[in-house]
Design an enzyme around this catalytic site. Structure first.
Site, PDB file in Angstrom:
ATOM      1  N   GLU A  72      -4.512  -0.101  -4.099  1.00 16.52           N
ATOM      2  CA  GLU A  72      -4.719   0.595  -2.833  1.00 16.52           C
ATOM      3  C   GLU A  72      -5.448   1.925  -3.012  1.00 16.52           C
ATOM      4  OE1 GLU A  72      -2.197   1.887   1.115  1.00 16.52           O
ATOM      5  OE2 GLU A  72      -1.423   2.508  -0.834  1.00 16.52           O
ATOM      6  N   ASP A 131      -6.119   5.084  -0.425  1.00 18.61           N
ATOM      7  CA  ASP A 131      -6.086   5.782   0.866  1.00 18.61           C
ATOM      8  C   ASP A 131      -7.264   6.741   0.867  1.00 18.61           C
ATOM      9  OD1 ASP A 131      -3.704   4.544   1.623  1.00 18.61           O
ATOM     10  OD2 ASP A 131      -2.467   6.132   0.747  1.00 18.61           O
ATOM     11  N   HIS A 139       0.616   0.105  -4.734  1.00 20.78           N
ATOM     12  CA  HIS A 139       0.679   1.115  -3.681  1.00 20.78           C
ATOM     13  C   HIS A 139       0.294   2.489  -4.237  1.00 20.78           C
ATOM     14  CE1 HIS A 139       3.229   3.851  -1.023  1.00 20.78           C
ATOM     15  NE2 HIS A 139       2.390   3.280  -0.186  1.00 20.78           N
ATOM     16  N   GLU A 152      -7.269   2.193   2.849  1.00 20.53           N
ATOM     17  CA  GLU A 152      -6.736   2.665   4.141  1.00 20.53           C
ATOM     18  C   GLU A 152      -7.550   3.839   4.662  1.00 20.53           C
ATOM     19  OE1 GLU A 152      -2.535   3.557   4.324  1.00 20.53           O
ATOM     20  OE2 GLU A 152      -2.720   4.406   6.342  1.00 20.53           O
ATOM     21  N   HIS A 199      -3.636  10.435  -0.068  1.00 19.68           N
ATOM     22  CA  HIS A 199      -2.826   9.951   1.046  1.00 19.68           C
ATOM     23  C   HIS A 199      -2.782  10.947   2.196  1.00 19.68           C
ATOM     24  CE1 HIS A 199       0.893   9.438   3.376  1.00 19.68           C
ATOM     25  NE2 HIS A 199       0.573   8.171   3.301  1.00 19.68           N
TER      26      HIS A 199
HETATM   27 CA    CA Z   1      -1.584   3.716   2.273  1.00 16.94          CA
END
Ligand code: CA
Length: 348
Positions: free
Chosen positions: A67, A69, A40, A168, A82
């Site tokens: 991940e 973002d 994450h 993301e 993020h």
């Molecule tokens: Ca995320």
């Protein structure tokens, strides 16, 4: 060897023992990995989130997916961050004191990549050890999505592994309001990186249902799509999401009721994962943090027993991927091996 060196050595060797062999192809990594372990924001429990350092450390720990973002700069470059604002994790207020908007926030899309490169990244507040990487300590910078892809691919080559990308799209509607298309910008980078085939280890995730539909229908994206939810989706919602998405990304509370209150030590499972599986949707659960366990869980291992063996989660997001990998290794071969197979194969 002193303790620090020993710990570092342990981190280097753990991924090999977890995977059980040193050479992987894309398909055999997927076949060995259940549940998938998603770092994450990188190994963000150890290093400032989304920095290349955090991604490299997640890779060294052996995370299956890392991940990213994505927010887009003024000059249309997806950067790995993020927040759409820069205030919480950078020194932007010192470097560009006058560049905030009326709401006193500094927005990523008001800055070119060249300007973003002038900022230092610091650690977001954590429950423990928030003083590890405050402003001015260490040298951490904002990196582009392309740079993260290059880093992870290079490390894959060095370590003979195949690590996935879990991207993301952050706040697409806010981007559209600025005449910026975050989905198109990300897809362009993936295309240029030759990362758009159905066999590539990659997921795209978003909270915005309209944008996910747009990816599938208008932008003809064939990658696995994950609908993120803030509250437990109903059966009707799950059936609706299953028409365009391949999985759900949900919080621990959506899987086990009352986890944060700590009132009841017996887990009460919702039927979200069961309903999702009935609709051929994978479920990835966020976020397991060893320094911030839900009150009901006595240990990270107990929490994982509940989420994976009890509820059937197919993937775990964690700030501490090493802890999840250790748990997974300790369970082998008790837990079912091989990947969750309900993900639908799209024909074109
Ligand atoms: Ca995320």
């Amino acid at each position: 060897m002193n303790r620090v060196a020993l710990l570092f050595f342990a981190y280097l060797v753990i991924p090999e023992s977890v995977h059980g062999q040193s050479t992987h192809t894309v398909s055999n990594v997927a076949a060995e990995s259940w549940p998938i372990v998603i770092a994450h924001r990188g190994a963000s429990g150890y290093l400032p989130e989304h920095t290349t350092e955090a991604a490299a450390y997640a890779h060294a720990q052996g995370a299956d997916y890392i991940e990213q973002d994505c927010v887009v700069s003024k000059d249309n470059v997806p950067v790995v961050l993020h927040d759409i604002t820069l205030d919480r994790v950078t020194n932007v207020a010192d470097v560009f004191p006058d560049r905030h908007r009326a709401d006193h926030h500094w927005y990523v899309f008001d800055f070119t990549l060249e300007e973003l490169r002038l900022l230092n990244v610091q650690e977001r507040y954590r429950q423990t050890g928030s003083s590890r990487f405050p402003a001015g300590r260490g040298h951490f910078q904002i990196a582009t999505l392309r740079e993260h892809v290059e880093l992870i691919r290079g490390l894959d080559q060095s370590r003979r592994t195949a690590t996935g990308f879990y991207i993301e799209l952050m706040e697409p509607a806010r981007h559209h309001a600025e005449q910026i298309d975050v989905a198109a910008s990300v897809l362009k980078v993936l295309k240029e990186s030759e990362l758009e085939g159905k066999d590539d280890l990659i997921y795209l995730q978003c909270f915005d249902e309209r944008e996910l539909r747009r990816l599938r229908v208008d932008l003809k994206c064939r990658l696995p799509l994950v609908q993120l939810c803030r509250t437990p989706p109903t059966g009707q919602q799950i059936r609706k999401y299953a028409r365009f998405a391949d999985g759900l990304g949900i919080s621990i509370d959506c899987v086990i009721s009352g986890m944060t209150s700590g009132k009841d030590p017996t887990p009460i499972f919702t039927d979200v994962i069961r309903l999702s599986h009935e609709n051929a949707m994978q479920v990835h659960v966020r976020t397991v943090q060893t320094d911030r366990l839900p009150k009901s869980a006595e240990s990270v291992d107990q929490l994982l027993d509940w989420l994976v063996q009890g509820a059937g989660a197919d993937g775990i997001f964690s700030d501490h991927p090493d802890a999840i990998l250790l748990w997974r290794a300790s369970k082998s071969p008790q837990i079912r091996t091989g990947p969750f197979q309900l993900i639908r194969k799209r024909k074109d």
